[in-house]
Scaffold this motif. Structure first.
Motif, short mmCIF file in Angstrom:
data_model
loop_
_atom_site.label_atom_id
_atom_site.label_comp_id
_atom_site.label_asym_id
_atom_site.label_seq_id
_atom_site.Cartn_x
_atom_site.Cartn_y
_atom_site.Cartn_z
N GLU A 96 -2.68 -11.10 2.94
CA GLU A 96 -1.91 -9.96 3.40
C GLU A 96 -2.81 -8.87 3.96
O GLU A 96 -2.49 -8.24 4.99
N GLN B 205 -3.43 -14.58 -2.04
CA GLN B 205 -2.27 -14.00 -1.39
C GLN B 205 -2.55 -12.56 -0.95
O GLN B 205 -2.20 -12.16 0.19
N ALA B 206 -3.20 -11.79 -1.82
CA ALA B 206 -3.52 -10.40 -1.48
C ALA B 206 -4.50 -10.34 -0.31
O ALA B 206 -4.35 -9.51 0.59
N GLN C 218 -3.25 -15.42 -6.81
CA GLN C 218 -2.82 -14.05 -6.54
C GLN C 218 -3.81 -13.34 -5.62
O GLN C 218 -3.41 -12.61 -4.69
#
Length: 344
Positions: free
Chosen positions: A343, A339-340, A336
């Motif tokens: 981005e 992914q953050a 997670q």
């Protein structure tokens, strides 16, 4: 290739792993020595002596005489393990071998993980330093642009100070990273059994390292029992159980069978003459009658140690489940976070 080379060197020269392997060989040798109790003990002896007798020691008035005596004999002893003391002792030795085997496996796994983690950390620190260097160069280009704007009167002087502060802050991050880089190199040198001054660290590009395609987020609970720490704790528990049997059997009689055959004569040449033979057969029993409560206390201590190892085993299992759960959750949360970050 660099990872495999470092791993091979660590497995070949790491002092902790070599000590664990030596401890395993020691326990295996102790087990073989303990198993010898199940076989007859055979010994050979010989003696050649010169002496003078004094009949006055026996109350006689005859004159003393000098004489020579040569003896040779073979003795056989066999222990009857009626109450299982020796059997449980060997059982404890076998459990100790299992414990040392699992401890050696634990050292092997820990060493392998530490080598890989150190190589990845070193590559990450090097990549961070490289990226910071590139970022600082870009910021310096921006600083020259800001300075040109200040000289032209289109930007305030404070913009120059802000840009210089940004560069200084990023440059301050490089020294701690270089310290961590050096620490990783020194750690890998230690893991591979080398002094830091003589060690050449393998260079690995962080971009060349890839994660497995599928990372599990759950595991069967039965797999946890494969952990060497759990198996070693179970072996310690087994040792404590066998020691109860040893302490219990010590409270009962022990039995020995003995046999001896030999020959004696006035000299070595007379050893094999007819009439000089002697032999003996016998059985021995030794039973404890009074020991001041020592044997009973030793048995109670063995029972208490068994309870200690039982509790330690349970603690080890619970800790293993906790660590596995933490690791699985960390994998999920790291994904997670990655992914953050991507981005962002």
């Amino acid at each position: 290739e660099a990872v495999n080379a470092a791993m091979s060197q660590a497995l070949r020269a790491n002092p902790s792993l070599r000590a664990a392997q030596a401890s395993l060989r020691e326990s295996e040798a102790n087990l073989r020595a303990g198993q010898g109790v199940f076989f007859p003990s055979v010994s050979v002896g010989a003696e050649l002596s010169r002496a003078r007798s004094n009949p006055a020691l026996q109350g006689a008035s005859a004159a003393g005489a000098e004489y020579s005596l040569a003896t040779a004999n073979v003795a056989v002893t066999y222990l009857l393990d009626v109450f299982g003391q020796e059997r449980r002792t060997v059982e404890a030795l076998a459990a100790q071998v299992e414990e040392q085997r699992y401890l050696a496996q634990a050292v092997y796994l820990t060493l392998s993980a530490n080598v890989v983690n150190t190589l990845i950390a070193h590559a990450a620190y090097a990549a961070q330093i490289q990226e910071l260097g590139s970022l600082i160069e870009v910021e310096k280009e921006q600083l020259r642009s800001v300075e040109a704007q200040v000289r032209a009167g289109t930007a305030p002087y404070s913009d120059t100070l802000l840009q210089e502060t940004l560069i200084a802050n990023n440059m301050a991050l490089i020294a701690p990273l270089r310290q961590k880089l050096s620490q990783a190199e020194h750690l890998l040198a230690s893991l591979t059994g080398n002094p830091s001054s003589d060690f050449s660290f393998p260079r690995i590009d962080l971009g060349s390292l890839t994660l497995p395609a599928d990372i599990p987020v759950s595991l069967p609970s039965e797999w946890v029992r494969r952990r060497p720490d759990i198996l070693a704790a179970e072996a310690q528990w087994h040792v404590a159980s066998a020691n109860i049997g040893v302490a219990t059997a010590a409270m009962f009689p022990s039995f020995n069978l003995t046999a001896a055959f030999g020959s004696a004569g006035a000299g070595v040449a007379d050893l094999f003459k007819s009439g000089g033979e002697f032999w003996s057969l016998g059985a021995a029993l030794a039973a404890p009658i009074f020991s001041g409560g020592r044997l009973s206390a030793q048995r109670q201590a063995a029972i208490a140690e068994y309870e200690v190892q039982q509790a330690n085993y349970r603690h080890t299992v619970l800790a293993a489940f906790q660590q596995v759960a933490d690791a699985l959750n960390a994998l999920e949360h790291d994904a997670q976070a990655l992914q953050a970050e991507s981005e962002a």
